[in-house]
Design a protein around this motif. Structure first.
Motif, short mmCIF file in Angstrom:
data_model
loop_
_atom_site.label_atom_id
_atom_site.label_comp_id
_atom_site.label_asym_id
_atom_site.label_seq_id
_atom_site.Cartn_x
_atom_site.Cartn_y
_atom_site.Cartn_z
N SER A 404 0.82 -1.21 0.00
CA SER A 404 0.00 0.00 0.00
C SER A 404 0.85 1.26 0.00
O SER A 404 0.35 2.36 -0.14
N TYR A 405 2.16 1.06 0.16
CA TYR A 405 3.10 2.19 0.14
C TYR A 405 3.27 2.66 -1.30
O TYR A 405 3.69 1.90 -2.17
N PRO A 406 2.95 3.93 -1.61
CA PRO A 406 2.90 4.37 -3.02
C PRO A 406 4.25 4.34 -3.73
O PRO A 406 4.30 4.11 -4.92
N ASN A 407 5.33 4.56 -3.03
CA ASN A 407 6.64 4.66 -3.68
C ASN A 407 7.49 3.41 -3.45
O ASN A 407 8.73 3.49 -3.49
N CYS A 408 6.85 2.27 -3.26
CA CYS A 408 7.60 1.04 -3.01
C CYS A 408 8.21 0.54 -4.32
O CYS A 408 7.49 0.27 -5.30
#
Length: 719
Positions: A404-408
């Protein structure tokens, strides 16, 4: 006599050069179509490599036993799934995906459970009820991933991470898999008396959706129970099946031997017998239909009845006997009309068959060559089937990083669920999970499994057609050596079949591979068209359906034409030793010069041989039916107890037909070879009168059977 010769010469044209030195198949020949031979050998080596690679990556146990998304077998001893023998699908609606047929796996998370759900529930409903009673969560969690124990986790996150199924429906185990418990009430499909229900996202789902999804699996699995009973029937009746096939073999052999002496009588007996048998079938079907027409409950249609393994269920329906009655009536009409309009040609075909039986009596080893063809075809079919199963079971579960982390930066990358928690991905991408994505693989082999399956099919068709072509060329060479022998049997080679087989393998492997490749490509296109038609069944595109029907019809006609031309090309190849294209061209020109004879005599001969096959298969099948249904009082106690008596019965009938077809295929190839040799000899003669004198000389020398019948036959041919 001189005036008659001048009249015939003026009618048929100027004399052609007569080659009286030609005496049969050329022995001093060279290799033909070498490039195609090299390509064929390379393809065979590649096919062996493909089978080895599939064997290394595939596991056919996946087809039989259920496996979870980790690849562990349900119920396997010594594992965590030892007491969990049933497979549960998180989202069975995805099982309607066509990938099920390719990978033999449903593209959703699968888990082994000890029992199937027996109630409706969604994860959202469970969270509400869990606040009042923890028992709801304890029941629902047994269908979640092992180790997951967070009933308060957000529904969206649970579905994203695939920790639990979005919903569960009442199911029951079938073939060790959980399937929705479908029940029909007043023609309406329901699951636990409900026709619709919401999932965790409040999207309405229907029982029909579940059934469509389940069909994607049952098409692969519903034959297991029936298959076990069939195997059981075979183990109980194999000896009697073998006896029936031996009877068919003996009858076929006696039938062919009798044709030499009583061809006319025997073939007319076959024709009359078949007409009588069909007429009796018409009378019997009409009697049964008349009795059931007014019987209560017998007016149910076959479509409404559905599929049943008990054949007697259909025999109690009046529509079944009506279908039989109409079918037999059409068959009887076609047979009678064919005989009426082709009665003269039937006599010529009988004379050809009589000459063919004489040739077979000199070359008896030809009757047993179909055993070689059968063994080669069995090897091809077995290798193709095993390779296809191993390729289909090569798919592995693929896991992807879901975050859910956008910049993963690790999102959508492949991961290993067993080692995922020990990596630093969870620290760099908080809340990330290693979740199941699909069945397949990330390497080059797994990405091209579908292409490899198509290659497996194409090479299989090529090998099958090559095996058939090798048999046709071998038999044609053997009977051509008989026809062109001056003194029979002195001038016939000692081992004509073996010599012809050796010539075909040594000199014409490339030509046979060339002809069989052309036919295999056409058959492959037909298979693709059938696949496209199945995919478009649900679509309402009439233009696409029309184009597919036209293409199927065109390629069917093309395949039939190529089969006919290849057959005659192999005969010319066996005689002259030329390459495939030259042989096909010469055969085509020769057949076009005799197009009326070919069109009529070839079909009439095939028709008579087909009636012989039907008579042998029908007679042996009738005896088998009386035996397995306890209608023979003398040996009633010897009849085994069976689940489906029609299994050994159909095996005996089909096996008897194949045995008769094996013998009669040699017979048909013999007749075609003799006819082509006759046309070649006629082509080499100056005039029909010289052809007459030529055959008179051969009859005086004992090469052709003398007598009014043979003279009349030759006169008819010349006319």
């Amino acid at each position: 006599m001189a005036r008659k010769s001048e009249e015939l010469s003026s009618y048929y044209g100027e004399p052609r050069k007569f080659d009286s030195t030609f005496r049969g198949p050329i022995h001093n020949r060279s290799c033909t179509d070498v490039l195609c031979c090299v390509l064929f050998l390379i393809v065979i080596i590649g096919y062996i490599v493909l089978g080895c690679v599939a064997w290394l990556h595939g596991d056919p146990r996946k087809v039989i036993y259920p496996t979870d998304s980790v690849g562990q077998f349900c119920g396997q001893k010594g594992t965590a799934n030892e007491k969990k023998a049933i497979l549960f699908y998180f989202n069975i609606l995805k099982c309607a995906n066509p990938a099920v047929l390719v990978n033999l796996q449903c593209p959703t998370t699968q888990m082994c459970v000890s029992k199937c759900p027996d109630r409706f529930a969604t994860f959202a409903d469970m969270q509400i009820r869990h606040q009042l009673d923890n028992a709801h969560w304890e029941y629902y969690r047994q269908f979640c991933k092992p180790g997951f124990n967070n009933p308060t986790k957000a529904v969206a996150h649970v579905l994203r991470d695939e920790d639990c199924p979005s919903m569960i429906v009442p199911s029951r185990p079938f073939l060790q898999r959980c399937f929705p418990d479908f029940i029909t009430h007043n023609g309406t499909l329901t699951v636990a008396n409900r026709t619709a229900f919401p999932d965790s996202l409040d999207k309405a789902r229907t029982a029909t959706e579940l059934k469509d999804a389940a069909n994607g699996l049952t098409n692969l699995l519903d034959g297991k129970d029936m298959g076990a009973k069939i195997v059981e029937d075979y183990t109980r009746s194999w000896c009697w099946i073998l006896i029936g096939l031996v009877i068919a073999l003996v009858v076929s052999l006696i039938f062919i031997l009798l044709l030499r002496f009583t061809a006319s009588i025997l073939l007319w007996f076959v024709i009359i017998s078949v007409i009588t048998m069909v007429a009796y079938g018409i009378w019997h079907c009409y009697r049964e239909f008349s009795q059931l027409r007014n019987t209560p409950g017998a007016d149910v249609t076959i479509t409404d009845m559905g599929f049943h393994t008990d054949v007697h269920v259909y025999l109690r329906l009046s529509q079944t006997w009506l279908v039989f009655l109409i079918s037999l009536g059409v068959i009887e009409f076609l047979i009678v009309v064919t005989l009426i309009f082709l009665r003269k040609r039937v006599r010529i075909a009988i004379a050809l068959l009589q000459e063919g039986s004489k040739a077979i009596s000199y070359i008896m080893s030809s009757l047993f060559y179909p055993i070689v063809t059968f063994c080669l075809l069995a090897v091809c079919i077995a290798y193709w089937a095993v390779t296809a199963v191993f390729l289909a079971s090569s798919a592995e579960p693929v896991y992807k990083v879901m975050s859910s982390y956008p910049n993963c930066s690790y999102a959508n990358r492949t991961c290993d669920p067993e080692t995922f928690n020990s990596t630093n991905i969870t620290q760099l991408c908080p809340g990330s999970q290693c979740t199941f994505a699909f069945y397949g693989g990330e390497n080059l082999y797994h990405r091209y499994i579908f292409v490899l399956q198509l290659s497996n099919l194409l090479i299989f068709l090529w090998l099958v057609n090559f095996t058939v072509a090798l048999g046709q060329c071998t038999i044609a060479g053997a009977f051509a050596s008989y026809y062109w022998a001056q003194r029979k049997p002195a001038d016939i080679p000692s081992c004509p079949v073996f010599c012809s087989f050796a010539r075909a393998i040594r000199y014409h492997t490339g030509s046979l591979a060339f002809g069989s490749l052309i036919l295999a490509v056409v058959q492959f296109v037909r298979v693709i068209l059938e696949y496209l038609e199945q995919r478009l069944k649900g679509a309402n595109n009439m233009v696409a359906h029309f184009l597919l029907c036209c293409l199927k019809c065109c390629f069917w006609c093309l395949e039939r034409f190529l089969r006919f031309m290849n057959r005659n090309a192999y005969i010319m190849m066996a005689i002259y030793g030329t390459n495939f294209c030259t042989s096909a061209r010469d055969a085509f020109y020769l057949l076009m010069r005799n197009v009326v004879r070919v069109a009529v005599l070839d079909r009439v001969t095939d028709f008579l041989l087909f009636l012989g096959k039907i008579l042998i298969a029908g007679s042996v099948g009738a005896i088998a039916f009386l035996f397995f249904t306890h209608k023979i009082p003398i040996i009633q106690e010897e009849v085994p107890v069976l689940n489906y008596y029609w299994i050994p019965l159909l095996t005996v009938v089909f096996g008897s037909y194949l045995i008769a077809h094996g013998f009669f295929s040699v017979y048909g190839m013999c007749v075609d070879t003799l006819f082509l040799c006759f046309s070649l000899k006629e082509q080499h003669c100056v005039t029909p009168l010289q052809l007459w004198d030529y055959y008179e000389t051969e009859m005086r020398e004992g090469i052709l059977p003398a007598g009014p019948r043979t003279l009349w036959t030759i006169c008819t041919f010349l006319a």
